[in-house]
Scaffold this active site. Sequence first.
Site, PDB file in Angstrom:
ATOM      1  N   MET A   1       0.848  -1.196   0.000  1.00 53.72           N
ATOM      2  CA  MET A   1       0.000   0.000   0.000  1.00 53.72           C
ATOM      3  C   MET A   1       0.885   1.248   0.000  1.00 53.72           C
ATOM      4  SD  MET A   1      -3.456  -0.969   1.981  1.00 53.72           S
ATOM      5  CE  MET A   1      -2.906  -0.723   3.649  1.00 53.72           C
TER       6      MET A   1
ATOM      7  N   HIS B   1       9.050   1.239   3.381  1.00 52.49           N
ATOM      8  CA  HIS B   1      10.119   1.308   4.382  1.00 52.49           C
ATOM      9  C   HIS B   1      11.029   0.103   4.204  1.00 52.49           C
ATOM     10  CE1 HIS B   1       7.665  -1.675   6.358  1.00 52.49           C
ATOM     11  NE2 HIS B   1       6.651  -0.820   6.452  1.00 52.49           N
TER      12      HIS B   1
ATOM     13  N   HIS C   1       9.403  -3.271   3.485  1.00 57.86           N
ATOM     14  CA  HIS C   1       9.028  -3.486   2.078  1.00 57.86           C
ATOM     15  C   HIS C   1      10.273  -3.754   1.232  1.00 57.86           C
ATOM     16  CE1 HIS C   1       5.595  -0.758   3.369  1.00 57.86           C
ATOM     17  NE2 HIS C   1       4.957  -1.803   2.908  1.00 57.86           N
TER      18      HIS C   1
HETATM   19  O1  PAF Z   1      -0.136  -5.918   3.369  1.00 58.72           O
HETATM   20  C1  PAF Z   1      -0.557  -4.957   2.695  1.00 58.72           C
HETATM   21  O2  PAF Z   1       0.108  -3.941   2.499  1.00 58.72           O
HETATM   22  C2  PAF Z   1      -1.948  -5.049   2.075  1.00 58.72           C
HETATM   23  O3  PAF Z   1      -2.839  -5.692   2.905  1.00 58.72           O
HETATM   24  C3  PAF Z   1      -1.936  -5.688   0.664  1.00 58.72           C
HETATM   25  C4  PAF Z   1      -1.499  -7.149   0.721  1.00 58.72           C
HETATM   26  C5  PAF Z   1      -1.016  -4.920  -0.252  1.00 58.72           C
HETATM   27  C6  PAF Z   1      -3.337  -5.660   0.071  1.00 58.72           C
HETATM   28  O4  PAF Z   1      -3.803  -4.354  -0.048  1.00 58.72           O
END
Ligand code: PAF
Length: 290
Positions: A36, A40, A43
């Site tokens: 989303m 950071h 990710h």
């Molecule tokens: O983990 C997340 O950031 C969200 O739940 C995802 C998997 C991208 C779905 O919107």
Amino acid sequence: MKSELPVQILKTIREMQEVSEKFRCEAKKIAVVPTMGYLHNGHMSLIERASSLADIVITTIFVNPTQFGPNEDFTRYPRDFEHDKVVAHTAGSDIIFYPDAEEIYPTGFSSIVEVEGASNILEGAFRPKHFKGVTTIVVKLLNITKPHIAVFGQKDAQQAFLIRKMVRDLNFDVDIIIAPIVREADGLAMSSRNMYLNETERKNALVLFRSLQHAAERIRQGERSIALLRKEMLNIIQSGAPTQIDYIAFVNPATFSETEHLNQPEILVALAVRFGTTRLIDNSLIPIVP
Ligand code: PAF
């Protein structure tokens, strides 16, 4: 880092599907990292993992409205696409799929994907409809990006379980990889929502990791009473002045059901606690050595 070329940004489903199809025809392995945004180091570790497993890495950035409840933080959820572009590219993304909400949910959209059972406990009990939103968007992102591999984080342990189950139940031809939690130096699990914490709350939130470490140590030492472990964790968490403790759960990771017994090979200890207006989750997978 993969290439010096700027990351390619795609905004439409058709473009994304065409690009993925072309890579598939060239026998390239594709990995997707759904996010989303507000990327950071957590990710980054997912993108790096994807990059180590595939020829092409797609990072999707979409703040999915359907997984937020009416009183949750959808509108104030942090967004910084310029920053995300740099982070995604640095970590090894070749493509960012960055659609608008209307592209994903056009007028008339009305289909839902739901994993029954484990969607309704813990996070699902406190955030009704959350997992319907998650599983539906993940299915859409898999159909749009056509990956061979999809990488998610263990931080969202229940989400990870449900996605794996959904992919297995519905025979999606994709390997789901769950990457470990990345923590700040002091132990706080990385999360885009950490930016909501003020200085005191940020310091107090360290009790989450401390309580998980405590449980792991006590289980390693041979403690087998979940009631006692929960009480000790509660004491540690309460010392951090939480505004609300939603749950301290002991979960069988094979079934994602809560258990009162420590007689399986490992236990997932999962927490959801509010500090001020910020709700944080954390967890730890703890081995149980007989
Ligand atoms: O983990 C997340 O950031 C969200 O739940 C995802 C998997 C991208 C779905 O919107």
